[in-house]
Design a protein around this motif. Structure first.
Motif, PDB file in Angstrom:
ATOM      1  N   TYR A  94       0.837  -1.200   0.000  1.00  0.00           N
ATOM      2  CA  TYR A  94       0.000   0.000   0.000  1.00  0.00           C
ATOM      3  C   TYR A  94       0.876   1.257   0.000  1.00  0.00           C
ATOM      4  O   TYR A  94       0.628   2.202  -0.759  1.00  0.00           O
ATOM      5  CB  TYR A  94      -0.935   0.013   1.206  1.00  0.00           C
ATOM      6  CG  TYR A  94      -1.769   1.265   1.285  1.00  0.00           C
ATOM      7  CD1 TYR A  94      -2.942   1.377   0.551  1.00  0.00           C
ATOM      8  CD2 TYR A  94      -1.382   2.337   2.076  1.00  0.00           C
ATOM      9  CE1 TYR A  94      -3.708   2.531   0.602  1.00  0.00           C
ATOM     10  CE2 TYR A  94      -2.134   3.490   2.136  1.00  0.00           C
ATOM     11  CZ  TYR A  94      -3.295   3.587   1.402  1.00  0.00           C
ATOM     12  OH  TYR A  94      -4.048   4.742   1.456  1.00  0.00           O
ATOM     13  N   ALA A  97       2.279   1.974  -3.302  1.00  0.00           N
ATOM     14  CA  ALA A  97       1.306   2.632  -4.182  1.00  0.00           C
ATOM     15  C   ALA A  97       1.314   4.140  -3.960  1.00  0.00           C
ATOM     16  O   ALA A  97       1.022   4.911  -4.872  1.00  0.00           O
ATOM     17  CB  ALA A  97      -0.093   2.070  -3.942  1.00  0.00           C
ATOM     18  N   GLN A  98       1.677   4.580  -2.765  1.00  0.00           N
ATOM     19  CA  GLN A  98       1.757   6.003  -2.443  1.00  0.00           C
ATOM     20  C   GLN A  98       3.136   6.579  -2.782  1.00  0.00           C
ATOM     21  O   GLN A  98       3.385   7.761  -2.593  1.00  0.00           O
ATOM     22  CB  GLN A  98       1.460   6.240  -0.950  1.00  0.00           C
ATOM     23  CG  GLN A  98       0.217   5.550  -0.415  1.00  0.00           C
ATOM     24  CD  GLN A  98      -1.013   5.797  -1.237  1.00  0.00           C
ATOM     25  OE1 GLN A  98      -1.327   6.930  -1.581  1.00  0.00           O
ATOM     26  NE2 GLN A  98      -1.719   4.725  -1.573  1.00  0.00           N
ATOM     27  N   TRP A 128      -5.606  -1.404   1.948  1.00  0.00           N
ATOM     28  CA  TRP A 128      -5.093  -2.190   0.825  1.00  0.00           C
ATOM     29  C   TRP A 128      -6.191  -3.066   0.231  1.00  0.00           C
ATOM     30  O   TRP A 128      -6.384  -3.114  -0.963  1.00  0.00           O
ATOM     31  CB  TRP A 128      -3.918  -3.036   1.316  1.00  0.00           C
ATOM     32  CG  TRP A 128      -3.561  -4.201   0.447  1.00  0.00           C
ATOM     33  CD1 TRP A 128      -3.860  -5.506   0.682  1.00  0.00           C
ATOM     34  CD2 TRP A 128      -2.844  -4.175  -0.781  1.00  0.00           C
ATOM     35  NE1 TRP A 128      -3.363  -6.292  -0.327  1.00  0.00           N
ATOM     36  CE2 TRP A 128      -2.737  -5.503  -1.237  1.00  0.00           C
ATOM     37  CE3 TRP A 128      -2.276  -3.167  -1.550  1.00  0.00           C
ATOM     38  CZ2 TRP A 128      -2.093  -5.841  -2.414  1.00  0.00           C
ATOM     39  CZ3 TRP A 128      -1.630  -3.506  -2.717  1.00  0.00           C
ATOM     40  CH2 TRP A 128      -1.546  -4.819  -3.143  1.00  0.00           C
ATOM     41  N   TYR A 135      -4.235  -0.367  -6.283  1.00  0.00           N
ATOM     42  CA  TYR A 135      -2.998  -0.166  -5.530  1.00  0.00           C
ATOM     43  C   TYR A 135      -1.836  -0.934  -6.148  1.00  0.00           C
ATOM     44  O   TYR A 135      -0.706  -0.445  -6.174  1.00  0.00           O
ATOM     45  CB  TYR A 135      -3.177  -0.534  -4.058  1.00  0.00           C
ATOM     46  CG  TYR A 135      -4.153   0.376  -3.352  1.00  0.00           C
ATOM     47  CD1 TYR A 135      -4.098   1.756  -3.510  1.00  0.00           C
ATOM     48  CD2 TYR A 135      -5.156  -0.137  -2.534  1.00  0.00           C
ATOM     49  CE1 TYR A 135      -4.993   2.599  -2.876  1.00  0.00           C
ATOM     50  CE2 TYR A 135      -6.061   0.703  -1.905  1.00  0.00           C
ATOM     51  CZ  TYR A 135      -5.974   2.066  -2.071  1.00  0.00           C
ATOM     52  OH  TYR A 135      -6.866   2.885  -1.445  1.00  0.00           O
TER      53      TYR A 135
END
Length: 150
Positions: A94, A97-98, A128, A135
């Motif tokens: 997660y 993904a950022q 998530w 993601y």
């Protein structure tokens, strides 16, 4: 002509900086001296719950130490390490993904289309699971570039 060669050389050196820097970056997140805090990556695929590996069944792959619960699991891993290793170097999927690196808890995991993903905390795991496909797509765009950011 010497100036032109100097400029071209400088441009080439700058272009190679990420590759040189990459040699010093940990591609796999290690905690407690091993990837996935010593949990056996093969166990995620073969057992109902992760199993802690043992140092006597270890292997070094991609500069990181991996532990296994048995010689059989170690041998399976060595036959195809990419099939069993966690995605995004074992960093939080997660967070990846950022666009950031974050540690993981090996007990917070998810299997999506035969691939292993780890997350950082129960709260992050819930986020998530809310939109895994998106993601994963976002994290794939950030990996492994995020390793080379300061």
């Amino acid at each position: 002509m010497p100036i032109k060669r100097f400029i071209l050389g400088a441009i080439a050196a700058v272009a190679l900086l990420p590759a040189v820097h990459a040699q010093d970056m940990p591609v796999f997140y290690e905690a407690d001296g091993a990837v996935m805090a010593g949990y056996d990556p093969v166990s995620y695929f073969l057992e109902e719950t992760p199993v802690r590996g043992l140092p006597e069944y270890s292997v070094i792959w991609k500069g990181a130490e991996w532990h296994f619960a048995s010689a059989e699991n170690r041998d399976l891993f060595e036959s195809n390490p990419r099939a069993f290793s966690p995605q995004f170097g074992g960093y939080c999927a997660y967070a990846m993904a950022q666009g950031i690196l974050k540690s993981t808890d090996p007990m917070l995991w998810d299997m999506v289309e035969g691939r292993l993903y780890l997350t950082h905390s129960p709260e992050i795991e819930q986020l998530w699971r809310g939109d895994r496909a998106e993601y994963i797509h976002m994290a794939e765009e950030n990996w492994p570039v995020v390793l080379y950011q300061d």
